[in-house]
Design an enzyme around this catalytic site. Structure first.
Site, PDB file in Angstrom:
ATOM      1  N   LEU A 153       1.429  -1.635   0.304  1.00  0.00           N
ATOM      2  CA  LEU A 153      -0.293  -0.242   0.262  1.00  0.00           C
ATOM      3  C   LEU A 153       0.571   1.307  -0.453  1.00  0.00           C
ATOM      4  O   LEU A 153       1.893   1.360   0.347  1.00  0.00           O
ATOM      5  CB  LEU A 153      -0.980  -0.429   1.263  1.00  0.00           C
ATOM      6  N   ASP A 154       0.654   2.282  -0.070  1.00  0.00           N
ATOM      7  CA  ASP A 154       0.949   3.453  -0.680  1.00  0.00           C
ATOM      8  C   ASP A 154       1.176   4.152   0.755  1.00  0.00           C
ATOM      9  O   ASP A 154       0.637   3.649   1.730  1.00  0.00           O
ATOM     10  CB  ASP A 154       0.236   4.682  -1.000  1.00  0.00           C
ATOM     11  N   LYS A 155       2.743   4.976   0.810  1.00  0.00           N
ATOM     12  CA  LYS A 155       2.304   5.351   2.845  1.00  0.00           C
ATOM     13  C   LYS A 155       1.804   6.022   3.137  1.00  0.00           C
ATOM     14  O   LYS A 155       1.187   5.538   4.151  1.00  0.00           O
ATOM     15  CB  LYS A 155       3.754   6.392   2.281  1.00  0.00           C
ATOM     16  N   ARG A 254      -5.976   5.362  -8.109  1.00  0.00           N
ATOM     17  CA  ARG A 254      -5.422   6.767  -8.788  1.00  0.00           C
ATOM     18  C   ARG A 254      -4.778   7.019  -9.400  1.00  0.00           C
ATOM     19  O   ARG A 254      -5.668   8.482 -10.143  1.00  0.00           O
ATOM     20  CB  ARG A 254      -4.336   6.922  -7.540  1.00  0.00           C
TER      21      ARG A 254
END
Length: 348
Positions: A153-155, A254
């Site tokens: 998962l992204d930050k 995104r």
């Protein structure tokens, strides 16, 4: 020619080795990373590309990109930092563990936590936290005592992640990710209303040519499909949507939502949503609910949460399904603010 000069100590934790090269006719017209790889045969091309991305290599005194073409008499200066320890250190970082056994671990990742150590994030990552939490329960991935991150998962994306604690589990879960039997569902807040309200975005995704932090829609990219449906709309400009990933490309939701002109709220890379929000929110909302509107306008991260995870347990072969019982505090507050601004009570 090659040589060494003194390094500006302030730029590095330790004094690096400096190599300086003046481009001869043999290298004129080469890509920068290819020329650097030939001039520095002791470093891999991947390592050199990473150093270029970190700004450790300059071309004629300026920052450069790996794909730039170099010319005769150009000067390359490469600052090679001292090697760091490859093994991340265990660190006591709070984790929200949803499930754990001898083979796997499911956690609810908080916003702001980077998954892997890397450039700019050498510690205080999820891997550091897992090493501390799991301790000797890790039997090893690839012969090293480390957790097996099955998917990332992204930050600033929150929600469910699956971690393997041994080679067997990692192999089985990675296979499920590849054959798409491992299912992940996300909730996201978008600026704009997807049309139609239920659909599939089927567009290949690859790295942006000039900005390494971005992914983009490109024919040269890998296939990527995102299934989405609108859960709720707020006025004319904001929507709560559910996304199910058929593939798992970097930044996939995104990028795909931005592609259909519905970027995620708070996404600093793919969605400049402030003007759209100001146009969509009526001035009356500013006058009657200024605090709620301000929280919506300044939501500090991409509004994306991994809500559901379904997979087959690698040892028992039972189907396991997990859903976060509630949204993160900031996402939950965002939904409350949406209701207040668009359908809730107003000040007298």
């Amino acid at each position: 020619m090659g040589g060494c000069i003194a390094a500006p100590v302030a730029l590095y934790r330790s004094v690096p080795e400096i190599k300086t090269f003046e481009i001869t006719p043999d290298y004129a017209g080469f890509r920068l990373d290819k020329a650097a790889a030939s001039l520095c045969p002791d470093l891999s091309r991947a390592r050199l590309q990473a150093l270029i991305a970190e700004g450790a290599l300059t071309l004629n005194g300026q920052a450069a990109s790996a794909a730039m073409r170099i010319k005769l008499d150009d000067v390359i200066v490469l600052a090679i930092p001292e090697a760091e320890e490859a093994t991340p250190q265990a660190q006591d970082i709070a984790l929200d563990i949803v499930y754990e056994d001898d083979d796997i671990l499911v956690l609810n990742k908080q916003a702001g936590l980077v998954v892997h150590p890397g450039a700019g994030h050498h510690d205080q990552t999820l891997v550091n936290a897992l090493l501390h939490h799991c301790g000797d329960s890790l039997s090893g991935i690839g012969g090293v005592k480390r957790p097996g991150i099955v998917h990332r998962l992204d930050k600033d994306t929150t929600g469910l992640m699956l971690v393997a604690k041994n080679d067997m589990a990692h192999r089985h879960l990675s296979d499920q990710l590849q054959d798409r039997s491992l299912s992940r569902t996300y909730w996201a807040m978008t600026v704009g209303q997807p049309i139609p309200q239920r659909g599939v975005v089927d567009q290949p995704i690859g790295r942006h040519k000039t900005n390494r932090q971005r992914q983009t829609i490109t024919r040269a990219g890998r296939d990527a499909r995102t299934h989405y449906q609108v859960i709720k709309t707020f006025g004319a400009r904001l929507s709560l949507i559910e996304c199910a990933l058929e593939t798992g490309r970097t930044h996939q939701i995104r990028v795909h939502m931005a592609y259909i002109k519905c970027p995620l709220l708070g996404d600093s890379i793919y969605g400049a949503q402030q003007n759209a929000l100001r146009a969509g929110l009526k001035m009356g909302a500013y006058e009657t609910q200024p605090e709620a509107v301000e929280r919506i306008m300044t939501f500090p991260r991409q509004a994306l949460h991994a809500r559901t995870l379904v997979f087959i347990h690698p040892r028992t072969e039972e189907e396991m399904e997990f859903t976060t019982p509630e949204l993160p505090e900031d996402f939950g507050q965002l939904l409350k603010d949406m209701d207040i601004v668009f359908s809730g009570p107003t000040k007298a």
